[in-house]
Design an enzyme around this catalytic site. Structure first.
Site, PDB file in Angstrom:
ATOM      1  N   ASP A   1       4.921 -37.603  10.368  1.00 24.96           N
ATOM      2  CA  ASP A   1       3.665 -38.223   9.942  1.00 24.96           C
ATOM      3  C   ASP A   1       2.629 -37.920  11.021  1.00 24.96           C
ATOM      4  OD1 ASP A   1       1.561 -39.878   9.328  1.00 24.96           O
ATOM      5  OD2 ASP A   1       2.756 -41.689   9.100  1.00 24.96           O
ATOM      6  N   ILE A   2       1.707 -37.008  10.718  1.00 21.39           N
ATOM      7  CA  ILE A   2       0.758 -36.511  11.715  1.00 21.39           C
ATOM      8  C   ILE A   2      -0.641 -36.947  11.310  1.00 21.39           C
ATOM      9  CG2 ILE A   2      -0.004 -34.486  12.986  1.00 21.39           C
ATOM     10  CD1 ILE A   2       2.535 -33.076  11.805  1.00 21.39           C
ATOM     11  N   GLU A   3      -1.270 -37.723  12.187  1.00 25.51           N
ATOM     12  CA  GLU A   3      -2.561 -38.314  11.860  1.00 25.51           C
ATOM     13  C   GLU A   3      -3.488 -38.280  13.065  1.00 25.51           C
ATOM     14  OE1 GLU A   3      -2.392 -42.118   9.805  1.00 25.51           O
ATOM     15  OE2 GLU A   3      -0.224 -41.929   9.578  1.00 25.51           O
ATOM     16  N   GLY A   4      -4.741 -38.657  12.809  1.00 29.92           N
ATOM     17  CA  GLY A   4      -5.710 -38.855  13.876  1.00 29.92           C
ATOM     18  C   GLY A   4      -5.945 -37.605  14.706  1.00 29.92           C
TER      19      GLY A   4
ATOM     20  N   TRP B   1      -4.106 -36.146  16.728  1.00 28.82           N
ATOM     21  CA  TRP B   1      -2.945 -35.269  16.865  1.00 28.82           C
ATOM     22  C   TRP B   1      -2.907 -34.212  15.767  1.00 28.82           C
ATOM     23  CZ3 TRP B   1      -1.791 -36.390  21.501  1.00 28.82           C
ATOM     24  CH2 TRP B   1      -1.908 -37.715  21.953  1.00 28.82           C
TER      25      TRP B   1
END
Length: 257
Positions: A55-58, A60
């Site tokens: 889960d890759i968010e923001g 990053w």
């Protein structure tokens, strides 16, 4: 213990997700690819997992330049999958990414492209069909199901282009089986966006029709009634049309039948 109970009682299983909206992802904190693959393997082995998610968010999500966390993550996943394949233990790998009704952001597409470049066998891409914002999803009342369908349809098109660019053959049906959707049930953090029970039924029907690979929700602990709540809560959906517990679960369960 909870995982064991799920497996024993329901013949189900879990997919552990690395990352999320807060904190520092492991791929950012650990700068050595082999050590990173070892940490992923430790979790997989400890919990006897057959599937994991990233889960890759923001900020990053944009860290996909040379030597960035996306590159390390991709190389570590590829190493882990190869090691487990040598032990006849195939590992399914999903990516969970933010989305708009128009599809993944360029950063999201870049992360997937780096994974394919590294040799990762991507099982699926799950998009967070929620919190689009007024600019991307104007007048959301009664349209959250439609916006979610638009998002996964756009994702399907992006996967078609991405896999063709990498010379990896995939049929339209195979790519639909690689798509997943996770709406935020009830009131979203963008409080004008309310995903109601009708949206859940619409989503499940569309997913079943297209042969999508995953339908989920954020989150199970919110599948409870609090119809009078004027704000987002962690323990209920804050939508006036949910009057009983587990109504969203019931609506989504039609996808699996």
């Amino acid at each position: 213990d909870h995982i064991d109970a799920l497996r024993d009682l329901y013949s189900g299983d879990v997919m552990v997700s690395f990352g999320g909206a807060s904190g520092v992802p492991l791929a950012s904190a650990c700068t050595d690819v082999a050590a990173l693959a070892g940490e992923y393997a430790r979790v997989v082995d400890t919990l006897a997992l057959e599937a994991i998610d990233f889960d890759i968010e923001g900020i990053w999500l944009a860290d996909h330049g040379p030597g960035g966390s996306a590159e390390r993550r991709a190389e570590a996943i590829a190493q882990l999958q190869a090691e487990m394949a040598s032990q006849s233990r195939p590992l399914a790998v999903w990516f969970t990414l933010p989305v708009l009704p128009t599809g993944l952001t360029p950063d999201g597409v870049a992360v997937l492209g780096q994974a394919l470049d590294a040799g990762v066998a991507i099982t699926g891409v799950n998009v967070m069909t929620m919190d689009y914002g007024d600019g991307a999803a104007p007048n959301p009342a009664g349209q959250m199901g439609e916006y979610g369908i638009a998002a996964v349809t756009a994702l399907h098109g992006q996967l078609t282009t991405l896999y063709a660019a990498h010379g990896i053959p995939r049929t339209p049906q195979e790519l639909w089986a690689m798509t997943g959707t996770t709406p935020m049930i009830g009131m979203n953090d963008v409080v004008t966006e309310v995903f109601d029970l009708g949206d859940a039924v619409q989503t499940a029907e569309f997913a079943a029709q297209q042969g999508m690979g995953l339908v989920s929700m954020w989150s199970l602990n919110r599948d409870h009634a609090c119809p009078e709540s004027p704000w987002v809560q962690l323990t209920c959906s804050s939508t006036p049309d949910q009057l009983q517990d587990w109504e969203f679960s019931a609506a989504f369960s039609a996808f699996g039948r």
